[in-house]
Write an enzyme that holds these catalytic residues in place. Structure first.
Site, PDB file in Angstrom:
ATOM      1  CG  ASP A  17      -2.197   0.732   1.066  1.00 30.35           C
ATOM      2  OD1 ASP A  17      -2.279   1.567   0.153  1.00 30.35           O
ATOM      3  OD2 ASP A  17      -3.131   0.500   1.848  1.00 30.35           O
ATOM      4  CG  HIS A 208      -6.234  -1.608   5.131  1.00 35.61           C
ATOM      5  ND1 HIS A 208      -5.063  -2.206   4.722  1.00 35.61           N
ATOM      6  CD2 HIS A 208      -6.332  -0.467   4.414  1.00 35.61           C
ATOM      7  CE1 HIS A 208      -4.491  -1.449   3.793  1.00 35.61           C
ATOM      8  NE2 HIS A 208      -5.238  -0.385   3.587  1.00 35.61           N
ATOM      9  CB  CYS A 241      -6.550   3.233  -3.235  1.00 33.42           C
ATOM     10  SG  CYS A 241      -7.194   2.565  -4.779  1.00 33.42           S
TER      11      CYS A 241
END
Ligand code: ZN
Length: 306
Positions: A17, A208, A241
């Protein structure tokens, strides 16, 4: 008073990530050095890469090479993220023992991030679970945008619970609920995590969290209060993201570990050693990350009284 756990498990997400948004490529050798440093810091679960289209996420193009270079540690789980059946096939071929197979609860985010509507993503997730189980993988089923989506706003919690139940029925070993957009608030975390915990029974439920709106650690605390004992975080608070509007970093591993330590909750992780990894990557990328404690731990000019 709350009944806090004695021990919390943290999966370090920085290599996946954290790096996926970075255009400056990190070499496979450097990634392996980071993994060594994380293991030395006591991290027992590391998400090392994603098996995704290398043209979309060039930073992950070396996933196979990275897996081939991993050192074996009996007590360390190396995991990867997969988003479709092709990804889990690649992961199995690379000899990864553990995957997170994740889809979004938001139809629009699913279209942008995975190129398919939600119903197709759910179908493909079932296929991924079948492939993973046949290949002997341990599977963490993941749901993204659980607490909201920048395109669709609030996500219906019934959809999330329905997806969660479906994944559990299909035999995932663990669950991950992702606040991909950082839109969660402590009350929503307690409601959804509370229900998820009951559904998952004795299977671990990982939370998360992203700190996009500054509520990351508040949300972690709220989750601890309803019995969540598994978290994802990333060194330095890196991450986000690429297909989420305004997304920013994960909660920082060293910040979470430091807070838990102050609360008397063990993680087995040395926050100062994680902070050193974060600072070295700040030097590499030539910018400051959004976490807090890596700027404070182990500096010569100030002393942190714990
Ligand atoms: Zn994330």
């Amino acid at each position: 008073m709350f009944d806090y756990p004695k021990l919390v498990v943290i999966e370090e997400q920085g290599l996946r990530d954290g790096l996926q948004n970075e255009t400056k490529l990190v070499s496979t050798e450097k990634k392996l050095e980071i993994i060594d440093a994380l293991v030395d810091a006591g991290v027992k679960r590391i998400q090392i890469a994603s098996f995704v289209n290398p043209e979309t996420i060039p930073q992950m193009a070396d996933a196979e090479r990275l897996c081939a270079g991993l050192k074996k540690h009996d007590d360390v789980v190396h995991s990867v993220l997969v988003l479709n059946p092709k990804g889990i096939q690649r992961a199995a071929g690379a000899g990864v023992p553990h995957v997170t197979a994740s889809i979004s609860a938001s139809n629009t985010h699913s279209q942008r991030n995975a190129g398919m509507p939600l119903n197709e993503a759910r179908r493909q997730l079932s296929e991924m679970i079948v492939i993973g189980k046949k290949s002997g993988l341990t599977i963490r089923g993941g749901i993204q945008c659980v607490f909201g989506c920048r395109y669709e706003g609030k996500i219906d919690s019934n959809t999330v619970m329905d997806m969660l139940k479906e994944q559990l029925d299909q035999g995932v070993d663990e669950i991950e609920l992702a606040d991909t957009t950082g839109m969660a608030d402590p009350r929503a975390v307690q409601e959804i995590c509370g229900s998820a915990r009951s559904l998952a029974a004795d299977k671990p439920v990982y939370l998360h969290l992203h700190d996009t709106e500054g509520k990351g650690l508040a949300n972690a605390l709220a989750a601890l209060q309803v019995g969540i004992t598994h978290f994802d975080s990333a060194f330095g608070g890196m991450g986000g993201c690429p297909f989420v509007l305004g997304a920013s970093g994960n909660i920082a591993t060293e910040d979470l570990v430091f807070m838990l330590e102050q609360m008397g909750i063990e993680t087995g992780i040395n926050a100062s050693k994680i902070a050193a990894v974060s600072r070295s990557l700040e030097d590499f990328f030539k910018r400051r990350f959004s976490g807090k404690m890596h700027h404070l731990l182990n500096r010569n000019d100030i002393e942190i009284i714990r």
